[in-house]
Write an enzyme that holds these catalytic residues in place. Structure first.
Site, mmCIF file in Angstrom:
data_model
loop_
_atom_site.group_PDB
_atom_site.id
_atom_site.type_symbol
_atom_site.label_atom_id
_atom_site.label_comp_id
_atom_site.label_asym_id
_atom_site.label_seq_id
_atom_site.Cartn_x
_atom_site.Cartn_y
_atom_site.Cartn_z
ATOM 1 N N SER A 236 0.841 -1.198 0.000
ATOM 2 C CA SER A 236 0.000 0.000 0.000
ATOM 3 C C SER A 236 0.884 1.258 0.000
ATOM 4 O O SER A 236 1.777 1.371 -0.837
ATOM 5 C CB SER A 236 -0.919 -0.059 1.224
ATOM 6 O OG SER A 236 -1.987 0.812 1.085
ATOM 7 N N ASP B 200 -8.255 -6.987 -4.554
ATOM 8 C CA ASP B 200 -7.874 -5.636 -4.122
ATOM 9 C C ASP B 200 -8.404 -4.623 -5.133
ATOM 10 O O ASP B 200 -7.903 -4.531 -6.248
ATOM 11 C CB ASP B 200 -6.340 -5.554 -4.020
ATOM 12 C CG ASP B 200 -5.852 -4.212 -3.482
ATOM 13 O OD1 ASP B 200 -6.657 -3.276 -3.360
ATOM 14 O OD2 ASP B 200 -4.644 -4.118 -3.196
ATOM 15 N N HIS C 254 -7.766 -5.519 -0.248
ATOM 16 C CA HIS C 254 -6.468 -4.853 -0.122
ATOM 17 C C HIS C 254 -5.717 -5.327 1.125
ATOM 18 O O HIS C 254 -4.500 -5.421 1.122
ATOM 19 C CB HIS C 254 -6.708 -3.343 -0.068
ATOM 20 C CG HIS C 254 -5.459 -2.540 0.058
ATOM 21 N ND1 HIS C 254 -4.435 -2.625 -0.858
ATOM 22 C CD2 HIS C 254 -5.051 -1.632 1.000
ATOM 23 C CE1 HIS C 254 -3.453 -1.812 -0.489
ATOM 24 N NE2 HIS C 254 -3.804 -1.209 0.632
#
Lengths: 198, 375
Positions: free
Chosen positions: B151, B317, B350
């Site tokens: 991320s 995701d 995610h």
């Protein structure tokens, strides 16, 4: 390692940069890396096969040859290898032209639909051929565009692709295909290996 | 130039050297809070720098001494794990702008001795990695074995190798992007608006007013939390299950388990995170556009590095989808870089990179361990 890979490996000089398209579990890649100091990359569609390659310490990209070859620059590899996969693409012609754009040379292997056992199977059994090289049934085969060695040779000629070397494989026997014996090899080889360039 | 101290279980490096930020301001004498795991070997070639995501901190694994919970990457990092601390020396620091000891908006402005609040300079991912680079100097590490992060951590990975192309042998960006998308900017803006709409935010001066914009921060967290999961994952885990009741109550209490779950996630977040830090760090993510830094050609960001890249994305995701990760792969392939890529099958959205996803953890472990042997 299967004979096909040994023959492919002999066609590649040491210290080259090679892309193995449809590299599966990375057997050929590992051999080339360890024995010929090849800077080797793989492209593979199957997630589990990609994992196997990573476990072997190989650099592999998960992807689809029909869509993902375009990211590689022109002639960025000395050789691009495509083993027994051309017939499984939706558009083999496009893939072949991409292989020859990305690689200075390409090594393409073809399971031969002209092999006598294949012909006999269809002739006498009247059902779609199932052989060692073509193990699947008609309803579950990944092969969409089967061809014979003759078909492939005629096709590349028609596209002005140069053939440097054509080899016929029948189990452990390897022999050279030339103008005069193409018909015979097309009957007795279960696999063809072609070194080509455009 | 660098001094170190430990206070309340937080190790801090004081960086005396001035750091010019992208916004034009310069900071100096600023703290970077960090933690390490495992031992640096004598050759100093086994160090891995890990970058945390938006709400992470330096406490990667083991017990977080502040929150008393497991570190945020406990599944992946630790003895015998994918990032094996028996083998590797792991360093992680709190990003500047953060709230776990590194220089941030809850610190005092040396010019007037007042808490910064929104007077803290707006920082970028570039500023964050430039600040963290001081850790290499402090530990005397010439070249890291790897840099890794998911991320926003992945953004830092990309920025770090672009800024310091010969400082890491391997590079592992996970579930990330090279350029924050409109959707992600929109989602961050939603969180920021929730915070600043809370009357306790007080134009960012809540600390000196003895207030906490807890409601706003909790809503920001709830909204963000949804984006970390997948529709399928949510449906499987919660469906329409009711929260400790037989039937609907025809009111606005948390009838559904998912409501109760989100409210809980919001409330525990408020206890550990600073609202202004949330504003600053989401802003840094929004400003991240490595492609623009290189005038539209992402490949140029990596043209000076010989590092080996391994990029990982997850099927479910939708925040940093596979295609955005693949764009990085494409940019690397177009310059002939050494890059591997795998998309991991997972329903966990995610958040997959933080969870027990064996295919992901195996791939990470195999990549690191095999690369280390070749080292």
């Amino acid at each position: 390692m299967k004979n096909e890979f040994k023959v492919i490996a002999e066609l590649i000089e040491k210290n080259k940069k090679v892309l193995d398209v449809g590299c599966a579990d990375g057997t050929l890649m590992k051999f080339l890396k360890e024995n010929k100091n090849i800077n080797i990359r793989g492209l593979e569609i199957s997630k589990s096969k990609v994992q196997e390659c990573i476990a072997k310490g190989l650099t592999v990209i998960e992807g689809n040859a029909e869509k993902d070859l375009k990211q590689f620059p022109d002639k960025s590899f000395d050789y691009v290898v495509l083993s027994q996969t051309l017939q499984a693409f939706l558009n083999p012609e496009l893939v072949l032209s991409e292989l020859l754009r990305v690689g200075k040379k390409a090594i393409v292997t073809i399971p031969n639909f002209g092999y006598w056992k294949v012909r006999f199977h269809l002739l006498f059994k009247g059902t779609m051929p199932v052989t060692k090289a073509l193990p699947d049934e008609w309803y579950n085969t990944p092969n969409l565009h089967m061809c014979t060695l003759k078909d492939f040779v005629y096709f590349v000629r028609s596209r002005n692709i140069k053939i440097f070397k054509s080899l016929a494989l029948n189990n452990l026997d390897t022999s050279i295909i030339n103008e005069n014996n193409l018909g015979i090899k097309n009957l007795f080889a279960d696999l063809g290996i072609f070194l080509i360039e455009k | 130039m660098l001094t170190m101290n430990t206070e309340n279980n937080i190790k801090t490096l004081i960086v005396k050297k001035p750091l010019k930020l992208d916004c034009g301001k310069t900071i100096n004498n600023f703290p970077i809070a960090y933690e390490t795991y495992g031992l640096l070997n004598s050759k100093k070639d086994n160090a891995i720098l890990i970058f945390h995501a938006l709400t992470g901190d330096q406490f990667v694994t083991g017990l977080n001494p502040i929150t008393k919970k497991d570190g945020w990457w406990s599944y992946a990092v630790g003895p015998g794990k994918a990032i094996d601390t028996n083998k590797y020396f792991v360093i992680c620091s709190n990003v500047i702008g953060g709230c776990m000891g590194s220089y941030g908006p809850s610190h005092k402005d040396p010019d007037n001795n007042k808490i910064f609040g929104t007077n803290f300079p707006v920082i970028t991912i570039n500023d964050i990695v430039n600040a963290q680079y001081n850790l290499l100097e402090y530990f005397g590490i010439d070249k890291l074995f790897s840099i890794a992060g998911g991320s926003m951590g992945g953004m830092q990975v990309l920025q770090f190798i672009s800024n310091f192309p010969d400082k890491s042998k391997t590079v592992i960006p996970i579930a990330t992007t090279s350029s924050h998308s409109a959707q992600n900017i929109a989602l961050n803006e939603l969180g920021r608006q929730a915070i600043t709409a809370d009357s306790n935010w007080k134009d960012g001066n809540y600390i000196s007013n003895n207030a906490t914009p807890g409601k706003g921060l909790a809503v920001a967290r709830m909204a963000a939390h949804i984006t970390y999961l997948s529709k399928k994952g949510l449906q499987e885990k919660f469906g329409r299950k009711l929260q400790e009741r037989e039937d609907l109550k025809f009111g606005f209490d948390a009838d559904f388990q998912i409501e109760s779950y989100l409210r809980y996630q919001g409330s525990v977040f408020v206890d550990r995170f600073d609202a202004n830090s949330y504003l600053y760090i989401t802003r840094a993510m929004d400003y991240f556009d490595l492609t623009k830094q290189f005038k539209g050609n992402l490949s140029d960001a990596f043209k000076n590095t010989k590092a080996k890249f391994f990029i990982i994305s997850f099927t479910s995701d939708w925040l940093y989808p596979t295609q955005e990760n693949k764009d990085i792969v494409i940019a690397l392939n177009s310059i002939g870089a050494d890059v591997g890529f795998v998309e991991i099958e997972s329903d966990k959205g995610h958040d997959s990179f933080l969870l027990d996803v064996p295919d992901f953890l195996n791939a990470l472990k195999n990549f690191l361990d095999k690369s280390y042997i070749e080292n």
